[in-house]
Design a protein around this motif. Sequence first.
Motif, PDB file in Angstrom:
ATOM      1  N   VAL A 118      47.089  22.529 -15.396  1.00  0.00           N
ATOM      2  CA  VAL A 118      46.635  21.227 -14.907  1.00  0.00           C
ATOM      3  C   VAL A 118      46.415  21.270 -13.401  1.00  0.00           C
ATOM      4  CG1 VAL A 118      47.328  18.827 -14.514  1.00  0.00           C
ATOM      5  CG2 VAL A 118      47.662  19.863 -16.749  1.00  0.00           C
ATOM      6  N   SER A 119      47.369  21.823 -12.685  1.00  0.00           N
ATOM      7  CA  SER A 119      47.290  21.848 -11.228  1.00  0.00           C
ATOM      8  C   SER A 119      46.142  22.724 -10.742  1.00  0.00           C
ATOM      9  CB  SER A 119      48.613  22.339 -10.640  1.00  0.00           C
ATOM     10  OG  SER A 119      49.656  21.495 -11.044  1.00  0.00           O
ATOM     11  N   ALA A 159      44.656  24.100 -22.341  1.00  0.00           N
ATOM     12  CA  ALA A 159      45.371  23.182 -23.235  1.00  0.00           C
ATOM     13  C   ALA A 159      45.302  23.655 -24.691  1.00  0.00           C
ATOM     14  CB  ALA A 159      44.785  21.782 -23.108  1.00  0.00           C
ATOM     15  N   ILE A 160      44.108  24.013 -25.138  1.00  0.00           N
ATOM     16  CA  ILE A 160      43.953  24.452 -26.526  1.00  0.00           C
ATOM     17  C   ILE A 160      44.623  25.809 -26.745  1.00  0.00           C
ATOM     18  CG2 ILE A 160      42.287  25.002 -28.336  1.00  0.00           C
ATOM     19  CD1 ILE A 160      42.467  22.025 -27.460  1.00  0.00           C
ATOM     20  N   GLY A 161      44.514  26.686 -25.736  1.00  0.00           N
ATOM     21  CA  GLY A 161      45.179  27.992 -25.847  1.00  0.00           C
ATOM     22  C   GLY A 161      46.690  27.854 -25.980  1.00  0.00           C
ATOM     23  N   LEU A 206      55.977  22.635 -27.399  1.00  0.00           N
ATOM     24  CA  LEU A 206      54.893  23.089 -26.526  1.00  0.00           C
ATOM     25  C   LEU A 206      53.543  22.903 -27.204  1.00  0.00           C
ATOM     26  CD1 LEU A 206      53.863  24.360 -23.944  1.00  0.00           C
ATOM     27  CD2 LEU A 206      54.326  26.624 -24.922  1.00  0.00           C
ATOM     28  N   GLN A 207      53.465  23.189 -28.497  1.00  0.00           N
ATOM     29  CA  GLN A 207      52.202  23.001 -29.216  1.00  0.00           C
ATOM     30  C   GLN A 207      51.767  21.535 -29.198  1.00  0.00           C
ATOM     31  OE1 GLN A 207      53.283  25.003 -32.989  1.00  0.00           O
ATOM     32  NE2 GLN A 207      51.546  26.349 -32.603  1.00  0.00           N
ATOM     33  N   TRP A 208      52.713  20.636 -29.355  1.00  0.00           N
ATOM     34  CA  TRP A 208      52.399  19.208 -29.315  1.00  0.00           C
ATOM     35  C   TRP A 208      52.090  18.747 -27.894  1.00  0.00           C
ATOM     36  CZ3 TRP A 208      51.715  15.523 -33.036  1.00  0.00           C
ATOM     37  CH2 TRP A 208      52.030  15.896 -34.360  1.00  0.00           C
ATOM     38  N   TYR A 209      52.781  19.320 -26.925  1.00  0.00           N
ATOM     39  CA  TYR A 209      52.657  18.852 -25.540  1.00  0.00           C
ATOM     40  C   TYR A 209      51.391  19.391 -24.862  1.00  0.00           C
ATOM     41  CZ  TYR A 209      55.022  16.547 -21.630  1.00  0.00           C
ATOM     42  OH  TYR A 209      55.369  15.670 -20.646  1.00  0.00           O
ATOM     43  N   ALA A 210      50.920  20.554 -25.274  1.00  0.00           N
ATOM     44  CA  ALA A 210      49.836  21.247 -24.568  1.00  0.00           C
ATOM     45  C   ALA A 210      48.592  20.388 -24.325  1.00  0.00           C
ATOM     46  CB  ALA A 210      49.464  22.525 -25.317  1.00  0.00           C
ATOM     47  N   PRO A 211      48.073  19.649 -25.322  1.00  0.00           N
ATOM     48  CA  PRO A 211      46.872  18.836 -25.054  1.00  0.00           C
ATOM     49  C   PRO A 211      47.075  17.737 -24.009  1.00  0.00           C
ATOM     50  CG  PRO A 211      47.139  19.192 -27.416  1.00  0.00           C
ATOM     51  CD  PRO A 211      48.394  19.671 -26.760  1.00  0.00           C
ATOM     52  N   MET A 212      48.354  17.431 -23.665  1.00  0.00           N
ATOM     53  CA  MET A 212      48.613  16.461 -22.602  1.00  0.00           C
ATOM     54  C   MET A 212      48.011  16.923 -21.281  1.00  0.00           C
ATOM     55  SD  MET A 212      49.953  13.496 -22.718  1.00  0.00           S
ATOM     56  CE  MET A 212      50.147  13.470 -20.950  1.00  0.00           C
TER      57      MET A 212
END
Length: 543
Positions: free
Chosen positions: A310-311, A355-357, A383-389
């Motif tokens: 993100v950063s 995010a998808i990776g 982590l799988q659930w959080y990644a698209p955030m």
Amino acid sequence: MSLLLISCVFTFRSSVSFLTCHSCLFHFFMQSWLFFFISLCRVGNSGYALYKYAYGPYTLMLSISTMGLPLAVSKFVSKYNGMGNYRAGQDLLKFGLYLMIFTGMLSSIILYSFAPFLAEMVISKHDSTGNKLEDVIYVIRLVSFALLIVPPMSLLRGYFQGNQSMGPSALSTILEQVVRVIFIVLGAYIVIRFGHSVTEAVGIGTFGAFVGAIAGLGFLTFIYHKRRILIKKQVTDSDSNQRIKPLPMFKELISYAIPFVLVGLAIPIYQNIDTFTINVLFQSIGYKQDQAESINSVIGLAQILVMVPVSLATAFGMSLLPGITSSYVKGNLKEVKEKMNKTFQILMFFTLPAAIGLCLLGKPIYIMIFGMNNSPVLGGVILQWYAPMAILFALFTVTASILQGINQQKKVIIGMFLGIVIKLILNFLLLTNFKEIGPVLATYGGYTVSVLYNFYLIKKAINYKLFPLVRALALPVSLVIVMSLVVLIANYLVTNYLAAKLSMYHLAITTSLFCVSMGGIVYIGMGLKTKALREVLVRRKNA
């Protein structure tokens, strides 16, 4: 180790770029590689949870104590230097340092004094399965000392940046973190060598903020002392030496600072909501203290990994924002919309694949980074659930900055607080049905509201239409789909051929490295053939 290297790169970049230096993102990076070294002591989930209890309120108090003034000071000094009034910058530095010393001392005293109250919010007196109350008080009080040093140091950085002297700011940041890391490494060695407690290991990590800040402040003071004669001459020879009284000066500063600090507080507030509610919420439905702390810790670790791409993505995307502000000031709204579409396109070029990776490879990547002692199964799922955030984090940061650039900064605050309220409510409502995933989904809910509100404000302010944006995002979405297929095939091949030959940890490392490499080669290879990505890379190179 890769987290550490990426963090170092961003730390330097954030120091030399005015628009990408967001304190909330900066602290997440400091947190990520501090954990890397604390993990040398094998502190596990309970140790990292203990670290979160200290670092969360510290981040909030730091943002409040500095009040966004470093960025505001940079803007103020640059403005008056451009008018030929160098004395205004000197007066600001003098009175600003007084203010930062005062607010730093006040915030340090408050955090130190409220440590028992904060500890009681996360630790149950009737459950001894997790961290102890006195341990939480200990680490919070240790990190509170950093608040004495960091605010005046941050102000000095803003002063140098305002004078277009980026070197001292960048070098002081690097020195601060190098000293911090050395202190933690030596402390970690002592902990391992002499068998001290996990609490002492975490205490070293939190107190490292104070030690590193002393080094950073010392360097900046040394540079200012070396330049004092040149600065004095610059003030004497300036065209206008008009003094500005402290009250109007601070009034102007605060008008610059409030939008920066409030938007910068968004991610730390969300983080602290989880830190200080998860234990109580999960214990209320039958979890033990250590089980609740494990969930608390894993969510924090997943958030760290998500914040890395993100950063970096926002650093690239926001490189176009000065041009948006310039076009808006000139009244060229068509150009503003075109640049905004380009900004979002570049943002998605970098955020979407990451995010998808992370979503597709959440389990092996979590195990590779954090090992087998930090709830690998639960960590991988979260982590799988959080990644698209990552997409929502990046969109919020950029849309909030765009609104500041088109003079809508006050309205951003409303959207941010709406999202925070939604997050708080959903943390309670989703717990029973979704258990460990509940706080993650609550974060989705809060940020979705804030991002949609920001887009509504942008649309209302400049009659912005979303259809051209959707069309512009078709390319990165197509590239991500192809990349995802490659990653899934690579993951299938590695898992089927090597699962019986390697341990779970080594399989995770092999899977992560091979799949990330294959996906990265395909995505970057195709991306470099697109006009939009070539343009932004050339722009960054020539900047």
